[in-house]
Scaffold this active site. Structure first.
Site, PDB file in Angstrom:
ATOM      1  N   ALA A   1     -31.358  47.258 -21.089  1.00  0.00           N
ATOM      2  CA  ALA A   1     -32.368  46.437 -20.403  1.00  0.00           C
ATOM      3  C   ALA A   1     -32.387  46.665 -18.899  1.00  0.00           C
ATOM      4  O   ALA A   1     -33.201  46.078 -18.191  1.00  0.00           O
ATOM      5  CB  ALA A   1     -32.124  44.957 -20.696  1.00  0.00           C
TER       6      ALA A   1
ATOM      7  N   GLY B   1     -31.647  51.954 -18.193  1.00  0.00           N
ATOM      8  CA  GLY B   1     -31.666  51.786 -19.642  1.00  0.00           C
ATOM      9  C   GLY B   1     -33.056  51.708 -20.241  1.00  0.00           C
ATOM     10  O   GLY B   1     -33.303  52.270 -21.322  1.00  0.00           O
TER      11      GLY B   1
ATOM     12  N   ARG C   1     -20.218  54.647  -4.036  1.00  0.00           N
ATOM     13  CA  ARG C   1     -19.895  54.613  -5.462  1.00  0.00           C
ATOM     14  C   ARG C   1     -18.536  53.951  -5.701  1.00  0.00           C
ATOM     15  O   ARG C   1     -18.302  53.354  -6.732  1.00  0.00           O
ATOM     16  CB  ARG C   1     -19.932  56.031  -6.034  1.00  0.00           C
ATOM     17  CG  ARG C   1     -21.356  56.523  -6.254  1.00  0.00           C
ATOM     18  CD  ARG C   1     -21.391  57.911  -6.870  1.00  0.00           C
ATOM     19  NE  ARG C   1     -22.741  58.241  -7.307  1.00  0.00           N
ATOM     20  CZ  ARG C   1     -23.684  58.760  -6.541  1.00  0.00           C
ATOM     21  NH1 ARG C   1     -23.415  59.003  -5.284  1.00  0.00           N
ATOM     22  NH2 ARG C   1     -24.885  59.025  -7.015  1.00  0.00           N
TER      23      ARG C   1
ATOM     24  N   ILE D   1     -23.145  57.443 -17.935  1.00  0.00           N
ATOM     25  CA  ILE D   1     -24.000  57.437 -16.744  1.00  0.00           C
ATOM     26  C   ILE D   1     -23.436  56.470 -15.705  1.00  0.00           C
ATOM     27  O   ILE D   1     -23.585  56.677 -14.499  1.00  0.00           O
ATOM     28  CB  ILE D   1     -25.443  57.039 -17.122  1.00  0.00           C
ATOM     29  CG1 ILE D   1     -26.091  58.141 -17.976  1.00  0.00           C
ATOM     30  CG2 ILE D   1     -26.288  56.752 -15.881  1.00  0.00           C
ATOM     31  CD1 ILE D   1     -27.465  57.772 -18.532  1.00  0.00           C
TER      32      ILE D   1
ATOM     33  N   ASP E   1     -27.885  65.738 -10.568  1.00  0.00           N
ATOM     34  CA  ASP E   1     -27.618  66.643  -9.446  1.00  0.00           C
ATOM     35  C   ASP E   1     -28.328  67.985  -9.650  1.00  0.00           C
ATOM     36  O   ASP E   1     -28.816  68.596  -8.698  1.00  0.00           O
ATOM     37  CB  ASP E   1     -26.112  66.859  -9.289  1.00  0.00           C
ATOM     38  CG  ASP E   1     -25.363  65.548  -9.123  1.00  0.00           C
ATOM     39  OD1 ASP E   1     -25.892  64.651  -8.448  1.00  0.00           O
ATOM     40  OD2 ASP E   1     -24.258  65.413  -9.684  1.00  0.00           O
TER      41      ASP E   1
ATOM     42  N   HIS F   1     -19.735  63.903  -9.320  1.00  0.00           N
ATOM     43  CA  HIS F   1     -21.059  63.269  -9.236  1.00  0.00           C
ATOM     44  C   HIS F   1     -21.090  62.215  -8.129  1.00  0.00           C
ATOM     45  O   HIS F   1     -21.519  61.097  -8.323  1.00  0.00           O
ATOM     46  CB  HIS F   1     -21.428  62.645 -10.590  1.00  0.00           C
ATOM     47  CG  HIS F   1     -22.784  62.014 -10.630  1.00  0.00           C
ATOM     48  ND1 HIS F   1     -23.941  62.709 -10.317  1.00  0.00           N
ATOM     49  CD2 HIS F   1     -23.178  60.753 -10.940  1.00  0.00           C
ATOM     50  CE1 HIS F   1     -24.972  61.898 -10.434  1.00  0.00           C
ATOM     51  NE2 HIS F   1     -24.549  60.704 -10.803  1.00  0.00           N
TER      52      HIS F   1
END
Length: 339
Positions: free
Chosen positions: A12, A16, A94, A124, A157, A186
């Site tokens: 959701a 997603g 991150r 992910i 990327d 990443h």
């Protein structure tokens, strides 16, 4: 593979929803299973109206303690994609996401271990450099780990690397002309685009040193570009959904018998995967790294580590920085999973 079931954990959210839409359109998928902690029934109802042949079923836990809905969402799943977690906000690295998303990912990995231990698992959720080790260690602790079936999604990327170089040569190229290998990790400087290898080489060599530096920086920090453009209302969701789908589609194609399917992914080097030992030696003995891999019916068949022998001196310097940073990211994930 008949009766193919794909589960999206975090269905959701901003990634997603478009990811689930793309999956609903794939004719190889029979069942689309949607799990999230909010609004899943609405997403499921919306997708279920699309007249493709797959079904879409939503699962929503009734409380924080309710694990039955996750179990039902995962039971018998062949492929699980995890975009769950909080998005990056302005000024947030991150690493800032780590404490929140690490716990979410660990609990979802436990659900996978118990309900679909043989599924292909695509991560992910950021920070990928740390969340993939968390999933690996969690599955190992449960005795169900298969390195061939765990994928950290770094495809965004590559998508950016292809797009950004084509924008510098609009008269001579388009984004779909390129398939640039992007290795390492990443996040930021762990992202190493290999413009000197393959079709991009002739274009890349036309650039000045400043243009080359700017291009690489843009690939490494493309996420910031989106966060700023959205004025604090979100991060890269549509492009990330596309990238996640692109890797999932390649895996489904390989599982269905298509040959010579190669994608970059953040993997856990393992003796069961051809080329793992050689790759590991070339990347500072790290256990996790993104490299091009050959996909087959069982997942990752071979690490195409030979590309590391083709890179230029500038890329070797970028690789050295990436290795140093990645070792800390990986260790952080492993340590968290052992708490």
């Amino acid at each position: 593979m008949s009766g193919l079931k794909v589960s999206v954990l975090g269905a959701a959210g901003g990634i997603g929803q478009p990811l689930s839409l793309l999956l609903k359109l794939n004719d190889k998928i029979d069942q689309l299973s949607l799990f999230d902690v909010f609004n899943t029934p609405g997403v499921g109802a919306d997708l279920s109206h699309i007249n493709t042949d797959s079904s879409a079923k939503a699962f929503l836990p009734t409380s924080k303690e309710d694990t039955t809905q996750l179990a039902e969402a995962l039971k018998g799943s062949n492929l699980v994609i995890i975009p769950a977690g909080v998005p990056r906000k302005p000024g947030m690295t991150r690493d800032d996401l780590f404490n929140i998303n690490a716990g979410i990912v660990k609990s979802l990995a436990e659900g996978i271990a118990e309900n679909c231990p043989e599924a292909f698992v695509l991560i992910i959720s950021n920070p990928v450099n740390s969340t993939v080790p968390i999933v690996a260690e969690t599955l190992k602790a449960k005795g169900v780990f298969n390195a061939k079936r765990l994928f950290g999604v770094t495809t965004l990327d590559i998508v950016r690397a292809n797009t950004f170089i084509s924008q510098l040569f609009p008269e001579e190229s388009k984004a779909s002309d390129f398939n640039i290998n992007v290795i390492g990790g990443h996040s930021g400087e762990t992202i190493v685009p290999l413009y000197s290898v393959g079709k991009s080489k002739s274009f890349y060599e036309k650039l000045s040193e400043q243009q080359k530096n700017d291009l690489i920086h843009r690939v490494q920090f493309g996420g910031d570009e989106v966060v700023q453009a959205k004025n604090g209302t979100g991060s890269a969701t549509l492009s990330m959904a596309y990238a996640g789908y692109k890797l999932a589609e390649s895996i489904l194609n390989a599982v269905s018998g298509k040959s010579d399917v190669v994608e970059c992914t953040f993997l856990n080097f393992d003796d069961s995967i051809k080329g793992s030992k050689e790759a590991k030696k070339l990347v500072g003995d790290l256990d996790f790294f993104s490299l091009p891999v050959l996909l087959g019916k069982n997942g990752i068949e071979e690490v195409k580590y030979e590309i590391l022998n083709e890179i230029n001196d500038d890329e070797k310097k970028l690789l050295s920085v990436a290795i140093e940073q990645l070792s800390k990211n990986i260790e952080k994930g492993v340590e968290f999973s052992k708490k």
